[in-house]
Enzyme design. Structure first.
Site, short mmCIF file in Angstrom:
data_model
loop_
_atom_site.label_atom_id
_atom_site.label_comp_id
_atom_site.label_asym_id
_atom_site.label_seq_id
_atom_site.Cartn_x
_atom_site.Cartn_y
_atom_site.Cartn_z
N GLU A 251 -82.80 40.59 26.98
CA GLU A 251 -81.69 40.48 26.04
C GLU A 251 -80.66 39.44 26.50
OE1 GLU A 251 -81.05 41.76 22.95
OE2 GLU A 251 -79.25 40.55 23.07
N THR A 293 -82.61 39.04 18.00
CA THR A 293 -83.80 39.52 18.73
C THR A 293 -85.02 39.57 17.83
OG1 THR A 293 -82.31 41.04 19.88
CG2 THR A 293 -84.65 41.34 20.27
N HIS A 408 -76.31 43.02 26.40
CA HIS A 408 -75.98 42.69 25.01
C HIS A 408 -74.48 42.49 24.89
CE1 HIS A 408 -75.71 42.83 20.67
NE2 HIS A 408 -77.02 42.75 20.61
N ASP A 467 -84.41 36.21 24.76
CA ASP A 467 -84.59 36.27 23.31
C ASP A 467 -83.73 35.25 22.56
OD1 ASP A 467 -82.25 37.70 23.79
OD2 ASP A 467 -82.75 39.37 22.47
N HIS A 468 -82.50 35.04 23.04
CA HIS A 468 -81.57 34.11 22.36
C HIS A 468 -80.34 33.97 23.24
CE1 HIS A 468 -79.41 37.78 21.41
NE2 HIS A 468 -80.53 38.28 20.95
C1 GP9 Z 1 -81.16 45.88 18.75
C2 GP9 Z 1 -81.38 44.88 19.81
C3 GP9 Z 1 -80.27 43.91 19.91
O1 GP9 Z 1 -82.23 46.73 18.56
O2 GP9 Z 1 -82.59 44.26 19.63
O3 GP9 Z 1 -80.22 43.15 18.79
P1 GP9 Z 1 -79.61 41.69 18.73
O4 GP9 Z 1 -78.21 41.82 18.28
O5 GP9 Z 1 -79.70 41.05 20.07
O6 GP9 Z 1 -80.48 41.02 17.75
MN MN Z 2 -81.09 40.27 21.39
#
Ligand code: GP9
Ligand code: MN
Length: 633
Positions: A251, A293, A408, A467-468
Site C-alpha cells: 500500500e 489500489t 495508507h 500499488d500507487h
Molecule cells: C481499500 C484499500 C485501500 O480496500 O485497498 O484503498 P486505496 O484508497 O489505496 O485505493
Molecule cells: Mn492503495
C-alpha cells in the site's frame, strides 16, 4: 390523538420516514461511522431525501397527494426491507446487476424465514399511520398549494438535499466519480440516492455494451499485433513453472524510500536486503487513476488501462476479461486474494468473480479488533499472521495476492508501533509516511519468516509491488525538503515510480534493472515466467524480461516516459538530466520538443483509446483467445 394533528401530510410522512430510515441506518445496518461529520451526514440524509420525495406531493391535487404519499411510503419501506434482508445475508447493498443474479435471490428465498424478524414489522408502522391519516382526516392534511407555496416548499427540501450532497463531497471528495464502496455511498447519500446512482451508472454501461458488436476489435487487434511483442521468449521463460505465486501489493509504497535513510536509519531495511537477492525494477511506474489500489489490481490482472473517469472495478467490474486468474486456472492454478478490508470496497467482491479468482479472504475471515487495528483496519503484521493458516490450506499450485493496508493515507501510527522517526516538515502526511512505510517493511519481513516456517517459501515466487503513490503532488514542498531540491513536474512524474521486486528463492542471477517498466507489463511477465503461451492476448503490456519492448510507458492522463524522454504537463524533458528539452537552435523551424517527444504522443493516446474501447464495449466477450480472432456468431 392522531385526529388532532394539523401538519401537512407530506411533512408528517417526510419526518416519519426520515426518522425511520435514520434508525435503520444507524442501528440495523452495521455502517461504520468514523467521525462527527459522518454522523451529521447520516442524520441529515434520511430527512433530506424523504422530504424531497414527499414534498413532490405539493405539485398534485389533494386526492392524488394522499395516494402518492401512502403508496410512496409503502414502496419506500419495501425497498428498505428488501435491502435489509439482502444485507443480513450478504452484508452488502443490492446493486442493479445483483437483482438479475438469481443465485443471490434464491439464496435469500431459502433463508427468508431466518431473515425476517418480528421487529421488521415495525418498519411498516409509519405506513400504517399514513394510511390511517389519509383515510380518517378527510382532506384536512392535504390542500391545493399556490405557485409560491409550492416553490417555497420544494426549494427548502431540495436545499436540504443539496447540503447533504455538499457535505458528502467534502467528506469524500470525488465520491460520485469514484464510487469507492457501496457502504460509503449509502452512508453519504443514503440508500435511495445510492439506488438511483447505481441505476444510472449501470444503465450507461449497459447501453454502451449493447451498442458494441465486436466490429471495433479489428482495429485494436491490428494495433496490438503491430506494437505489442507477444511471442518472443526471454531467458526467464518457464522459470516459475508450477511454483506458487505470491503477490504482495504494498500500500502506497513509492520507490523513493528504497535504499534511502531518514536521520541515519534505513526506511525499508528488509526490502533493501531483499532487493540484493531479487530482480529489482528501479524505473517501474504505477499507472493508476481514480480507482487507486483497485486500478493497480486491474492493470496487473488484465494488462489493460484503468478508466479515465471512474473506478473500472466499480463501473465495469462485471465485464469479460482474459485475466491472469482465468488463464492460469487452465494450467491447474488455484487463485485467491487476501485483504482484510470490507469485501465490497472498490466492488472487489463482484470484480474478482469476473476476473476469475477462486477465493477472496476479506475482512470477515480475520479477527479484527481495536487493539490489532491501525488506520484503515487490521494492521499488516496481524494480517499476514492471520492469513498464513488459510494459505496453508490452499490447493497447489496457487496464485495469491496479499493487499496490505497499514501504510495508507493519512499514515497514522501510534508511537508504540513506530520504529523510526517521523520527518520534520510542515506536512503531516509526509512526516508520518516514513514510520508507516517502515511498519509495512517489518510486516513483510515477518511474512517471509512465516513462509519459511511453513515450508511454502522454497516452492514459491514472491512478487512485491507498490500499488500507487502515497504522497500526492499537493505535498511537493515537504517532499522537496526531504529530497533536497525544489520539485519540477519532471520530479513529480518520477515520484510515480513504485518498487517492483521479483524474488525467486534459490535463484542466483539477480540484479537491478533500470529499463522503463510499468504495472501494465506484469501480466505478460508473469505468464512468461510461468511458461504459459498467451500469444493472442489483447493487452498492452510486454514481458519485462524481453529485449524487444514497446518504447514507451503511458500514464492515464496522456503523460508518458520513453527511454530518453519524459513528457508531462505539456513539456518534454530529458529523462536522464531532468531538464526540459530546449527549443532548438535558430536555424530550424521545428522545436526539438516536437521532434523528440511528439512521435510518441499519438501512440500513447491511441493505446489508451483502444484500451477504453475494449472496456466500454465489453469487447473481449467477442474475442476467441485460443484462435486470436473475433468469435464466429
Ligand atoms: C481499500 C484499500 C485501500 O480496500 O485497498 O484503498 P486505496 O484508497 O489505496 O485505493
Ligand atoms: Mn492503495
Amino acid at each position: 390523538m392522531l385526529q388532532r394533528i394539523k401538519w401537512p401530510l407530506f411533512l408528517i410522512a417526510g419526518l416519519m420516514f426520515g426518522l425511520k430510515t435514520y434508525i435503520v441506518y444507524r442501528f440495523v445496518f452495521t455502517i461504520s461511522l468514523e467521525n462527527m461529520m459522518q454522523e451529521i451526514i447520516l442524520f441529515i440524509n434520511p430527512f433530506a431525501t424523504a422530504l424531497v420525495f414527499f414534498s413532490l406531493a405539493v405539485l398534485m391535487k389533494p386526492e392524488t397527494q394522499k395516494k402518492f404519499i401512502k403508496y410512496g411510503a409503502l414502496i419506500g419501506t419495501l425497498v428498505i426491507y428488501v435491502n435489509l434482508a439482502y444485507y443480513r445475508n450478504f452484508t452488502d447493498f443490492i446493486t442493479l446487476p445483483s437483482l438479475f443474479q438469481f443465485k443471490n435471490f434464491s439464496d435469500l428465498g431459502s433463508s427468508a424465514a431466518s431473515l425476517t424478524q418480528l421487529g421488521d414489522l415495525l418498519l411498516f408502522l409509519d405506513v400504517v399511520i399514513l394510511f390511517y391519516l389519509a383515510k380518517k382526516t378527510d382532506n384536512r392534511l392535504v390542500k391545493t398549494y399556490q405557485r409560491k407555496g409550492k416553490l417555497k416548499i420544494l426549494a427548502l427540501s431540495f436545499s436540504l438535499l443539496l447540503t447533504n450532497v455538499v457535505l458528502a463531497e467534502i467528506e469524500r471528495p470525488m465520491l460520485f466519480l469514484r464510487g469507492f464502496d457501496r457502504e460509503y455511498l449509502v452512508k453519504n447519500i443514503g440508500l435511495f440516492n445510492y439506488h438511483i446512482y447505481d441505476i444510472v451508472i449501470n444503465s450507461k454501461t449497459k447501453v454502451q455494451r449493447v451498442l458494441a458488436d465486436g466490429s471495433e476489435l479489428v482495429e485494436i487487434e491490428e494495433y496490438v499485433n503491430e506494437n505489442i511483442e507477444q511471442d518472443t521468449k526471454s531467458d526467464m521463460w518457464g522459470i516459475a513453472k508450477d511454483k506458487n505465486i505470491i503477490y504482495i501489493s504494498l500500500e502506497s509504497v513509492q520507490s523513493f524510500v528504497i535504499n534511502e535513510t531518514l536521520n541515519g536509519e534505513e526506511i525499508t531495511p528488509f526490502l533493501n536486503d531483499l532487493i540484493e537477492d531479487s530482480y529489482y525494477f528501479e524505473n517501474f511506474y504505477h499507472q493508476t487513476n481514480l480507482g487507486k489500489t483497485s486500478d493497480s489490481e486491474f492493470l496487473v490482472e488484465t494488462g489493460l488501462y484503468p478508466l479515465p473517469n471512474s473506478s473500472v472495478f466499480f463501473t465495469h467490474g462485471q465485464n469479460e476479461y482474459n485475466a491472469v486468474p482465468e488463464i492460469i486456472k487452465e494450467n491447474g492454478y488455484y487463485s485467491a486474494v487476501f485483504h482484510a478490508n470490507n469485501k465490497s470496497f472498490w466492488n472487489r467482491d463482484v470484480a474478482y468473480e469476473s476476473l476469475g479468482f477462486d477465493q477472496f479472504f476479506a475482512e470477515e475471515y480475520y479477527n479484527v479488533t481495536e487493539e490489532n487495528s491501525i488506520g484503515w483496519g487490521l494492521n499488516d503484521k496481524e494480517f499476514f499472521e492471520q492469513s498464513i493458516k488459510y494459505m496453508e490450506e490452499l490447493p497447489k499450485p496457487f496464485y495469491t495476492k496479499f493487499i496490505t493496508l497499514t501504510n495508507h493515507h493519512p499514515f497514522e501510527l501510534d508511537e508504540q508501533f513506530a520504529s523510526i522517526d517521523q520527518f520534520d516538515s510542515n506536512s503531516n502526511t509526509v512526516n508520518q509516511y516514513f514510520p508507516t512505510v517502515r511498519y509495512t517493511d517489518e510486516a513483510v519481513k515477518q511474512f517471509f519468516d512465516l513462509l519459511k516456517q511453513s515450508g511454502l517459501y522454497e516452492e514459491s515466487i514472491i512478487v512485491l509491488y507498490g500499488d500507487h503513490y502515497g504522497i500526492s503532488e499537493y505535498h511537493n514542498e515537504a517532499m522537496g525538503q526531504f529530497l533536497g531540491k525544489e520539485l519540477t513536474p519532471y520530479d513529480s512524474l518520477q515520484l510515480q515510480r513504485v518498487p517492483l521486486i521479483i524474488h525467486i528463492p534459490g535463484h542466483e542471477d539477480d540484479r537491478v534493472i533500470d529499463k522503463i517498466s510499468a504495472q501494465i507489463d506484469m501480466k505478460p511477465t508473469l505468464l512468461n515466467m510461468l511458461g504459459i503461451e498467451n500469444n493472442n492476448d489483447l493487452t498492452f503490456g510486454t514481458d519485462l524480461f524481453a529485449e524487444d519492448r514497446k518504447p514507451f510507458i503511458s500514464f492515464r492522463n496522456g503523460d508518458f516516459v520513453t527511454n530518453d524522454y519524459l513528457f508531462t504537463k505539456g513539456t518534454c524533458y530529458d529523462r536522464q538530466t531532468g531538464e526540459p528539452v530546449d527549443d532548438v537552435s535558430d536555424d530550424s523551424e521545428e522545436t526539438t520538443e516536437e521532434s523528440l517527444c511528439a512521435p510518441y504522443k499519438q501512440s500513447v493516446l491511441d493505446e489508451l483509446g483502444h484500451s477504453d474501447d475494449l472496456i466500454y464495449g465489453d469487447l473481449l466477450r467477442f474475442y476467441d483467445f485460443s484462435k486470436g480472432t473475433t468469435k464466429e456468431e
